[in-house]
Design a protein around this motif. Structure first.
Motif, PDB file in Angstrom:
ATOM      1  N   VAL A  36       0.860  -1.194   0.000  1.00 33.37           N
ATOM      2  CA  VAL A  36       0.000   0.000   0.000  1.00 33.37           C
ATOM      3  C   VAL A  36       0.890   1.236   0.000  1.00 33.37           C
ATOM      4  CG1 VAL A  36      -0.178  -0.072   2.535  1.00 33.37           C
ATOM      5  CG2 VAL A  36      -1.945   1.103   1.198  1.00 33.37           C
ATOM      6  N   ASP A  37       0.453   2.287  -0.689  1.00 32.97           N
ATOM      7  CA  ASP A  37       1.276   3.489  -0.829  1.00 32.97           C
ATOM      8  C   ASP A  37       1.625   4.119   0.514  1.00 32.97           C
ATOM      9  OD1 ASP A  37       1.424   3.489  -3.668  1.00 32.97           O
ATOM     10  OD2 ASP A  37      -0.619   4.257  -3.763  1.00 32.97           O
ATOM     11  N   SER A  74      -2.097  -0.194  -3.876  1.00 34.86           N
ATOM     12  CA  SER A  74      -1.464   1.001  -4.431  1.00 34.86           C
ATOM     13  C   SER A  74      -2.156   1.474  -5.710  1.00 34.86           C
ATOM     14  CB  SER A  74       0.008   0.721  -4.729  1.00 34.86           C
ATOM     15  OG  SER A  74       0.593   1.764  -5.461  1.00 34.86           O
ATOM     16  N   THR A 112       5.159  -0.744   2.599  1.00 37.25           N
ATOM     17  CA  THR A 112       4.645   0.599   2.323  1.00 37.25           C
ATOM     18  C   THR A 112       5.788   1.603   2.310  1.00 37.25           C
ATOM     19  OG1 THR A 112       2.984   2.227   3.018  1.00 37.25           O
ATOM     20  CG2 THR A 112       4.246   1.153   4.763  1.00 37.25           C
ATOM     21  N   CYS A 130      -2.353  -5.903  -3.324  1.00 40.64           N
ATOM     22  CA  CYS A 130      -1.826  -4.557  -3.521  1.00 40.64           C
ATOM     23  C   CYS A 130      -2.944  -3.520  -3.560  1.00 40.64           C
ATOM     24  CB  CYS A 130      -1.006  -4.500  -4.810  1.00 40.64           C
ATOM     25  SG  CYS A 130      -0.215  -2.912  -5.103  1.00 40.64           S
ATOM     26  N   LEU A 153       4.146   1.939  -6.877  1.00 43.50           N
ATOM     27  CA  LEU A 153       4.273   0.662  -6.185  1.00 43.50           C
ATOM     28  C   LEU A 153       3.429  -0.415  -6.862  1.00 43.50           C
ATOM     29  CD1 LEU A 153       5.327  -1.040  -3.817  1.00 43.50           C
ATOM     30  CD2 LEU A 153       3.477  -0.095  -2.408  1.00 43.50           C
TER      31      LEU A 153
END
Length: 406
Positions: free
Chosen positions: A20-21, A140, A51, A138, A144
């Motif tokens: 995750v961002d 993101s 992250t 994911c 990423l």
């Protein structure tokens, strides 16, 4: 439990990596969805969160070069691996500064081009971090996501994407969309989101999608020696971004005749000079947030742009009706006239009327609250959605990763 026994148990579990961002303690819908997933699946999987550090500002360069101090364990005890750049890496990422320079036009081709600098800095490390993963999930909508896709394909790792795209704002450049399409499945929180996402592809026939809402951790009852708010109140809980509709709600609330307060909570600049019946608590902690959900009469968040709208389901989990604009995907969550009231977008007169209808009739408000709670249990409860995650993971890997019979 004996530490050695606990260690052996962790080693026997299959490994789920959540990418995750940004993550806890950052507060937002995506971060909350990722954190709830990690907490809900902790008993069945060995969880690792990957992250980037929370950035001090919103520039593209700072997003991937932040040095802000951050915990490496979340509140549920899950491991957080921070994807940091070295001194040399921060130099290699300098071209990303172009994205936020005054006078430089931002467009999808330029955004997609700059990815190559991110890839040079982070792909090798990401490859090492994902090497023992059984499944990667994911969240993101940034670089990423593209890097996760490349690594998982290279290493033949099963992966899914949950891209909380805000169309026309972020996450929907051609290269980003291409990366989502290569996943074993794209988790779409609503039918509206899936249809809009698929409309961006020339040929979507081979793209696998699943309509699965994010997991919601139900708010816990909280108590205070001195309660944050006295008396009845309507709750606005969200970021102070213009599309969230706070100004429209303030306009509508000016004409409310009932002796009820409007309580505002969430990150961002405080609302400034307010009517005496409006209380701005600023950003609140989780205990206060849970208390607000449990004590409010209803939630009103007239947002014009939501990928899903976790806050609506959180209110419903506490048996609270919702008042909002009648827009997708909110109208997939809230049933107009049953679990809340949805009104014509930007119509503050209609918004005021909807608020007055519920605030002046306790019986109607309570009835809609019960319907909201029932809808949450039937469609959005954690137990139901966790089973859907297990099903998709099992289908992708051909293995019952949890070891349980479902």
């Amino acid at each position: 439990m004996n530490p050695s026994v606990d260690s052996n148990l962790q080693k026997s579990k299959h490994k789920l990596v959540i990418a995750v961002d940004s993550y806890w303690p950052q507060k937002g819908g995506v971060e909350k969805a990722a954190q709830s997933l990690a907490s809900s699946l902790k008993e069945q999987f060995s969880i690792k969160i990957i992250t980037h550090r929370i950035s001090h500002n919103s520039t593209l360069y700072s997003t991937y070069t932040s040095l802000k101090k951050q915990s490496t364990i979340d509140p549920a005890g899950n491991e957080i691996t921070l994807l940091d750049s070295s001194c040399a890496g921060r130099l290699e990422l300098l071209p990303l500064i172009l994205w936020n320079l005054p006078g430089v036009k931002r467009n999808a081709p330029r955004f997609d081009y700059l990815y190559k600098f991110y890839r040079t800095v982070f792909k090798k490390r990401l490859k090492n971090l994902l090497s023992d993963a059984n499944v990667v999930h994911c969240f993101s909508t940034g670089y990423l996501a593209r890097c996760v896709t490349e690594v998982c394909i290279d290493q033949k790792i099963s992966f899914v994407h949950s891209p909380f795209v805000h169309f026309g704002r972020w996450g929907d450049s051609p290269a980003q969309l291409d990366s989502y399409s290569k996943a074993g499945a794209i988790f779409c929180p609503t039918v509206f989101f899936r249809n809009k996402l698929m409309s961006h592809y020339k040929d979507s026939t081979s793209i696998k999608t699943e309509i699965i809402p994010p997991i919601i951790s139900e708010p816990c009852a909280s108590s205070f020696e001195k309660e944050p708010v006295q008396g009845r109140f309507v709750l606005f809980l969200g970021r102070r971004e213009s599309h969230k509709g706070l100004n429209a709600l303030l306009d509508a609330f000016e004409g409310i005749k009932e002796n009820v307060k409007l309580v505002i909570a969430g990150p961002g600049a405080t609302a400034g000079s307010l009517h005496e019946n409006v209380v701005d608590l600023g950003e609140v902690d989780d205990n206060t947030r849970d208390w607000l959900f449990s004590r409010c009469d209803l939630l009103c968040l007239p947002s014009m742009d939501e990928t899903f709208g976790i806050v609506y389901t959180e209110a419903m989990s506490c048996g609270k009706p919702v008042v909002a604009w009648d827009i997708p995907p909110v109208n997939e969550i809230v049933q107009d006239g049953i679990s809340g009231i949805l009104v014509e977008p930007q119509n503050t007169v209609a918004l005021r009327s909807a608020l007055e209808k519920l605030l002046s009739n306790v019986t109607t408000c309570a009835s809609m609250g019960r319907a909201a709670h029932d809808r949450f249990n039937n469609y959005f409860s954690a137990g139901k959605i966790v089973k859907e995650h297990h099903r998709v993971y099992r289908n992708l890997t051909g293995t019952n990763l949890t070891g349980s019979e479902e």
